[in-house]
Design an enzyme around this catalytic site. Structure first.
Site, PDB file in Angstrom:
ATOM      1  N   ASN A  40       0.809  -1.234   0.000  1.00 41.12           N
ATOM      2  CA  ASN A  40       0.000   0.000   0.000  1.00 41.12           C
ATOM      3  C   ASN A  40       0.841   1.283   0.000  1.00 41.12           C
ATOM      4  O   ASN A  40       0.496   2.250  -0.667  1.00 41.12           O
ATOM      5  CB  ASN A  40      -0.998  -0.010   1.159  1.00 41.12           C
ATOM      6  CG  ASN A  40      -0.341  -0.084   2.510  1.00 41.12           C
ATOM      7  OD1 ASN A  40       0.714  -0.688   2.665  1.00 41.12           O
ATOM      8  ND2 ASN A  40      -0.929   0.550   3.487  1.00 41.12           N
ATOM      9  N   GLU A  84       3.936  -4.486  12.375  1.00 40.89           N
ATOM     10  CA  GLU A  84       2.978  -3.407  12.155  1.00 40.89           C
ATOM     11  C   GLU A  84       1.873  -4.011  11.300  1.00 40.89           C
ATOM     12  O   GLU A  84       2.080  -4.270  10.103  1.00 40.89           O
ATOM     13  CB  GLU A  84       3.674  -2.227  11.476  1.00 40.89           C
ATOM     14  CG  GLU A  84       4.751  -1.632  12.395  1.00 40.89           C
ATOM     15  CD  GLU A  84       5.536  -0.486  11.798  1.00 40.89           C
ATOM     16  OE1 GLU A  84       5.540  -0.319  10.566  1.00 40.89           O
ATOM     17  OE2 GLU A  84       6.157   0.255  12.576  1.00 40.89           O
ATOM     18  N   CYS A 124      -3.091   1.569   6.494  1.00 39.43           N
ATOM     19  CA  CYS A 124      -3.436   0.841   7.723  1.00 39.43           C
ATOM     20  C   CYS A 124      -4.121   1.742   8.727  1.00 39.43           C
ATOM     21  O   CYS A 124      -4.890   1.282   9.563  1.00 39.43           O
ATOM     22  CB  CYS A 124      -2.174   0.240   8.324  1.00 39.43           C
ATOM     23  SG  CYS A 124      -0.901   1.491   8.587  1.00 39.43           S
ATOM     24  N   GLU A 129       7.972   1.177  16.307  1.00 31.89           N
ATOM     25  CA  GLU A 129       9.133   1.703  15.586  1.00 31.89           C
ATOM     26  C   GLU A 129       8.972   3.219  15.518  1.00 31.89           C
ATOM     27  O   GLU A 129       7.934   3.764  15.843  1.00 31.89           O
ATOM     28  CB  GLU A 129       9.254   1.049  14.198  1.00 31.89           C
ATOM     29  CG  GLU A 129       9.525  -0.459  14.303  1.00 31.89           C
ATOM     30  CD  GLU A 129      10.011  -1.106  13.009  1.00 31.89           C
ATOM     31  OE1 GLU A 129      10.741  -0.446  12.247  1.00 31.89           O
ATOM     32  OE2 GLU A 129       9.653  -2.270  12.772  1.00 31.89           O
TER      33      GLU A 129
HETATM   34  P1  NAD Z   1       0.108  -9.420   3.494  1.00 29.29           P
HETATM   35  O1  NAD Z   1       0.186  -9.831   4.913  1.00 29.29           O
HETATM   36  O2  NAD Z   1      -0.689 -10.250   2.568  1.00 29.29           O
HETATM   37  O3  NAD Z   1       1.560  -9.309   2.855  1.00 29.29           O
HETATM   38  C1  NAD Z   1       2.571  -8.520   3.423  1.00 29.29           C
HETATM   39  C2  NAD Z   1       3.921  -9.047   2.981  1.00 29.29           C
HETATM   40  O4  NAD Z   1       4.115 -10.340   3.558  1.00 29.29           O
HETATM   41  C3  NAD Z   1       4.061  -9.231   1.469  1.00 29.29           C
HETATM   42  O5  NAD Z   1       5.371  -8.890   1.086  1.00 29.29           O
HETATM   43  C4  NAD Z   1       3.832 -10.720   1.294  1.00 29.29           C
HETATM   44  O6  NAD Z   1       4.412 -11.275   0.148  1.00 29.29           O
HETATM   45  C5  NAD Z   1       4.493 -11.254   2.550  1.00 29.29           C
HETATM   46  N1  NAD Z   1       4.019 -12.591   2.959  1.00 29.29           N
HETATM   47  C6  NAD Z   1       2.801 -13.148   2.778  1.00 29.29           C
HETATM   48  N2  NAD Z   1       2.764 -14.398   3.297  1.00 29.29           N
HETATM   49  C7  NAD Z   1       4.001 -14.637   3.824  1.00 29.29           C
HETATM   50  C8  NAD Z   1       4.601 -15.750   4.480  1.00 29.29           C
HETATM   51  N3  NAD Z   1       3.926 -16.880   4.700  1.00 29.29           N
HETATM   52  N4  NAD Z   1       5.890 -15.650   4.875  1.00 29.29           N
HETATM   53  C9  NAD Z   1       6.605 -14.514   4.662  1.00 29.29           C
HETATM   54  N5  NAD Z   1       6.082 -13.442   4.017  1.00 29.29           N
HETATM   55  C10 NAD Z   1       4.799 -13.486   3.612  1.00 29.29           C
HETATM   56  O7  NAD Z   1      -0.420  -7.912   3.522  1.00 29.29           O
HETATM   57  P2  NAD Z   1      -0.771  -6.989   2.275  1.00 29.29           P
HETATM   58  O8  NAD Z   1      -2.072  -7.437   1.707  1.00 29.29           O
HETATM   59  O9  NAD Z   1       0.416  -6.893   1.395  1.00 29.29           O
HETATM   60  O10 NAD Z   1      -0.945  -5.561   2.998  1.00 29.29           O
HETATM   61  C11 NAD Z   1      -2.129  -5.117   3.557  1.00 29.29           C
HETATM   62  C12 NAD Z   1      -2.115  -5.285   5.063  1.00 29.29           C
HETATM   63  O11 NAD Z   1      -1.007  -4.585   5.622  1.00 29.29           O
HETATM   64  C13 NAD Z   1      -3.337  -4.694   5.735  1.00 29.29           C
HETATM   65  O12 NAD Z   1      -3.781  -5.589   6.729  1.00 29.29           O
HETATM   66  C14 NAD Z   1      -2.805  -3.413   6.376  1.00 29.29           C
HETATM   67  O13 NAD Z   1      -3.540  -2.960   7.482  1.00 29.29           O
HETATM   68  C15 NAD Z   1      -1.432  -3.828   6.750  1.00 29.29           C
HETATM   69  N6  NAD Z   1      -0.569  -2.657   6.950  1.00 29.29           N
HETATM   70  C16 NAD Z   1      -0.195  -2.310   8.217  1.00 29.29           C
HETATM   71  C17 NAD Z   1       0.579  -1.174   8.429  1.00 29.29           C
HETATM   72  C18 NAD Z   1       1.010  -0.753   9.809  1.00 29.29           C
HETATM   73  O14 NAD Z   1       1.920   0.069   9.904  1.00 29.29           O
HETATM   74  N7  NAD Z   1       0.407  -1.258  10.861  1.00 29.29           N
HETATM   75  C19 NAD Z   1       0.979  -0.408   7.346  1.00 29.29           C
HETATM   76  C20 NAD Z   1       0.570  -0.781   6.065  1.00 29.29           C
HETATM   77  C21 NAD Z   1      -0.199  -1.917   5.873  1.00 29.29           C
END
Ligand code: NAD
Length: 490
Positions: free
Chosen positions: A159, A258, A292, A471
Site C-alpha cells: 500500500n 505493524e 493501515c 518503531e
Molecule cells: P500481506 O500480509 O498479505 O503481505 C505482506 C507481505 O508479507 C508481502 O510482502 C507478502 O508477500 C508477505 N508474505 C505473505 N505471506 C508470507 C509468508 N507466509 N511468509 C513470509 N512473508 C509473507 O499484507 P498486504 O495485503 O500486502 O498488505 C495489507 C495489510 O497490511 C493490511 O492488513 C494493512 O492494514 C497492513 N498494513 C499495516 C501497516 C502498519 O503500519 N500497521 C501499514 C501498512 C499496511
C-alpha cells in the site's frame, strides 16, 4: 548502476543485480489498467540463501564502521532519491495505481524524510548508564553498549511500498545491521530502484539485498525460515504476521509487527464541521482507503449525525477517480482484482446486514482505457452496528460505516470494542475532552482534530491484532540494536 533491462524487475544480491530467469518469473500488473507492465524474477531458496550469506559477510565490517560514516550514507541516499524524485514517483504510481500527486506528496517525500530523520536520530543516540552505590562507599558503573541486531529480514506490503520499506531500512542500516528485503509481489519497483540509490550512495555490497516473490512457498517463506535471520520486521496483515511469528518461534527471534487496523473516528457535536469533514474525508478515502491508519468506523454524536453524513457524502462526490498520471486525479484503483473481490464481498455482506448505502457500493464505469483496472466506488454506510462483521473486520478499501452515539462514555466503549488497536481520531473543540478521550483509546496512535500527522521521532505501532512493538525514533533503535550491559566495580 542501473536496474532497467527493459521489462524485467530483478533481484539485488551482494551489491549486484541478478540475471533474471524466464522460468521463475511473474507478471507485474498496473492496477489502473490491468495491463502487465514488467516481469519480476522470483527468487528461489538458493538465491535467498545467497542474499543471507552476503548480508552475514557484510555485517561485521559495517557494524564496526563509525556511526557518522553510516549516517552519511543515509544522507547521500536521501539526496539521491531527491535527485531521482520523478523516477521514484513514476515507479510507485505504476506499481500501486496511486495518483502521481499522492506518490509525490506522501510516498517519495516520506522516503527522503525517513533517511534524514534516522540519520539524525542514530547520530544523536546516547547510551544508558547508571552509577550504582555499593555498601562501604564503593560504586559500580553500569553502561549499555548497543550492538546491531544482525541480519534483519524486512517484509513489507503494497500500500505504501517505499515509505514503509525506508521506514525500516533506514534505521536498520544506520544502527549497523544488514538487511534482506522482501517487497510485496504487487509492488516490487521502488525497492529495486532503491538498490541503485544505496549502491550509488556508497553502501557496501551485501548490506541491502532485495529478493522478489510471494509469501508461502516463495521468497517470503524462504526468508523467514532461513536459519541465519537475527530478527524480522514485518508490515502486513495480522494473519500473515501470526504465521510469520509461528515460523520464527522455534528459533526465538525478535519480531516487530505493524499489522492491520479497524480504526475509529469519534465526532462530538462541538467539533468544527468543516475541519472535521476535511479530516474524515482524508482518513476514510486516502490512497483509496488502503492505509493501515484509515478510518473504517465513524462514531458521530447523534445531534450532528445528519450533518456529518450529508457532508461526507458531498465530499465523497468531489473525489476524482481517473488515470494516476492525471494531476487532477485524487483517487486511484484498489491494488488488484483479487483485493477488489474481497472489498466487494464486504459490500455484499453490508447489504445483507441491512446497511443503508449513502453513496457508492459498486464498481464505477471508468471508460475503455481503464476498464481492466481494479476500480471501486468510495462508499459510506449507515444502519450497521458493532455486531456486524463489516464493522469488525478490516476491509482495506475506501469505505466507512457511520454509527451514532449519545454520550462520551458510549463513544469510548464503541471505539474500543474491537480486536484491533492501531489508530483513532477524536474531533471536538473541547480540548480537555480531546485529551481525555484520546488517552482512553486502546491504540498505538490517537489524533485530536487531525489524522496521519506524524513526527517520525514518535513511537508508531499497535496493540491487539494491530501489532507487536513500536518503531520510530528511539523505538526503532531499541528494535534494531541489542544492548550489552557492562558493570565495572570502581
Ligand atoms: P500481506 O500480509 O498479505 O503481505 C505482506 C507481505 O508479507 C508481502 O510482502 C507478502 O508477500 C508477505 N508474505 C505473505 N505471506 C508470507 C509468508 N507466509 N511468509 C513470509 N512473508 C509473507 O499484507 P498486504 O495485503 O500486502 O498488505 C495489507 C495489510 O497490511 C493490511 O492488513 C494493512 O492494514 C497492513 N498494513 C499495516 C501497516 C502498519 O503500519 N500497521 C501499514 C501498512 C499496511
Amino acid at each position: 548502476m542501473t536496474a532497467d533491462t527493459g521489462r524485467w524487475i530483478r533481484n539485488f544480491v551482494d551489491g549486484r543485480f541478478i540475471e533474471p530467469d524466464e522460468n521463475h518469473s511473474f507478471d507485474n500488473i498496473d492496477p489502473a489498467t490491468g495491463l502487465v507492465h514488467a516481469s519480476v524474477h522470483e527468487a528461489d531458496a538458493t538465491l535467498v540463501d545467497r542474499a543471507m550469506t552476503a548480508a552475514r559477510r557484510a555485517l561485521g565490517p559495517w557494524s564496526a564502521t563509525p556511526v557518522r560514516e553510516r549516517t552519511a550514507v543515509l544522507r547521500r541516499a536521501a539526496d539521491l532519491v531527491e535527485e531521482r524524485f520523478e523516477e521514484f514517483v513514476s515507479a510507485e504510481s505504476a506499481d500501486t495505481g496511486k495518483p502521481v500527486s499522492l506518490a509525490r506528496e506522501l510516498d517519495v517525500a516520506r522516503a527522503i524524510a525517513n533517511f534524514r530523520t534516522f540519520a539524525d536520530v542514530v547520530a544523536a543516540a546516547g547510551q544508558e548508564s547508571f552509577l550504582t552505590d555499593l555498601p562501604g562507599g564503593h560504586h559500580a558503573l553500569n553502561y549499555a553498549v548497543r550492538k546491531p541486531l544482525g541480519v534483519v529480514a524486512v517484509i513489507v506490503p503494497w500500500n505504501l511500498p517505499l515509505l514503509l520499506l525506508t521506514w525500516k531500512v533506514a534505521p536498520a542500516l544506520a544502527c549497523g545491521n544488514a538487511v534482506v528485503v522482501k517487497p510485496s509481489e504487487e509492488t516490487p519497483g521502488t525497492a529495486t530502484l532503491l538498490a541503485e540509490v544505496l549502491a550509488d550512495a556508497g553502501l557496501p555490497a551485501g548490506l541491502y539485498n532485495v529478493v522478489h516473490g510471494f509469501g508461502g512457498g516463495s521468497a517470503g517463506e524462504h526468508l523467514t525460515t532461513h536459519p541465519g535471520i537475527d530478527g524480522v520486521t514485518f508490515t502486513g496483515s495480522s494473519a500473515t504476521g501470526a504465521h510469520v511469528m509461528r515460523t520464527v518461534a522455534p528459533r526465538v527471534r525478535p519480531v516487530s509487527f505493524e499489522l492491520g487496523g479497524k480504526n475509529a473516528a469519534i465526532v462530538f457535536d462541538d467539533a468544527d464541521l468543516e475541519e472535521t469533514l476535511t479530516g474524515l474525508t482524508r482518513s476514510v478515502f486516502a490512497n483509496t482507503g488502503q492505509v493501515c491508519l484509515c478510518t473504517e468506523r465513524v462514531y458521530v454524536q447523534r445531534s450532528v449525525f445528519a450533518d456529518i453524513a450529508d457532508g461526507l457524502v458531498e465530499r465523497a462526490h468531489t473525489l476524482r477517480l481517473g488515470s494516476p498520471l492525471d494531476e487532477a486525479t485524487t483517487t486511484g484503483p484498489l491494488i488488484s482484482q483479487k483485493h477488489r473481490e474481497k472489498v466487494r464481498g464486504y459490500f455484499e455482506l453490508a447489504e445483507r446486514s441491512g446497511a443503508k448505502i449513502l453513496t457508492g457500493g459498486g464498481v464505477p464505469d471508468m471508460g475503455a482505457e481503464l476498464a481492466g483496472g481494479s476500480w471501486i466506488e468510495p462508499t459510506l454506510w449507515t444502519g450497521l452496528t458493532n455486531k456486524d462483521r463489516v464493522v469488525r473486520e478490516e476491509i482495506f478499501g475506501p469505505v466507512a460505516a457511520l454509527i451514532p452515539f449519545d454520550t462520551e462514555e458510549e463513544a469510548i466503549a464503541l471505539a474500543n470494542d474491537t480486536d484491533y488497536g492501531l489508530a483513532a481520531s477524536v474531533w471536538t473543540r473541547d480540548l480537555r475532552r480531546g485529551h481525555r478521550v484520546a488517552q482512553a483509546m486502546n491504540v498505538g496512535m490517537a489524533w485530536v482534530n487531525t489524522w496521519f500527522l506524524r513526527d517520525l521521532r514518535s513511537p508508531f505501532g499497535g496493540v491487539g491484532l494491530s501489532g507487536i512493538g513500536r518503531e520510530g525514533g528511539e523505538s526503532s533503535l531499541h528494535f534494531y540494536t541489542e544492548p550489552t550491559n557492562v558493570c565495572v566495580h570502581l
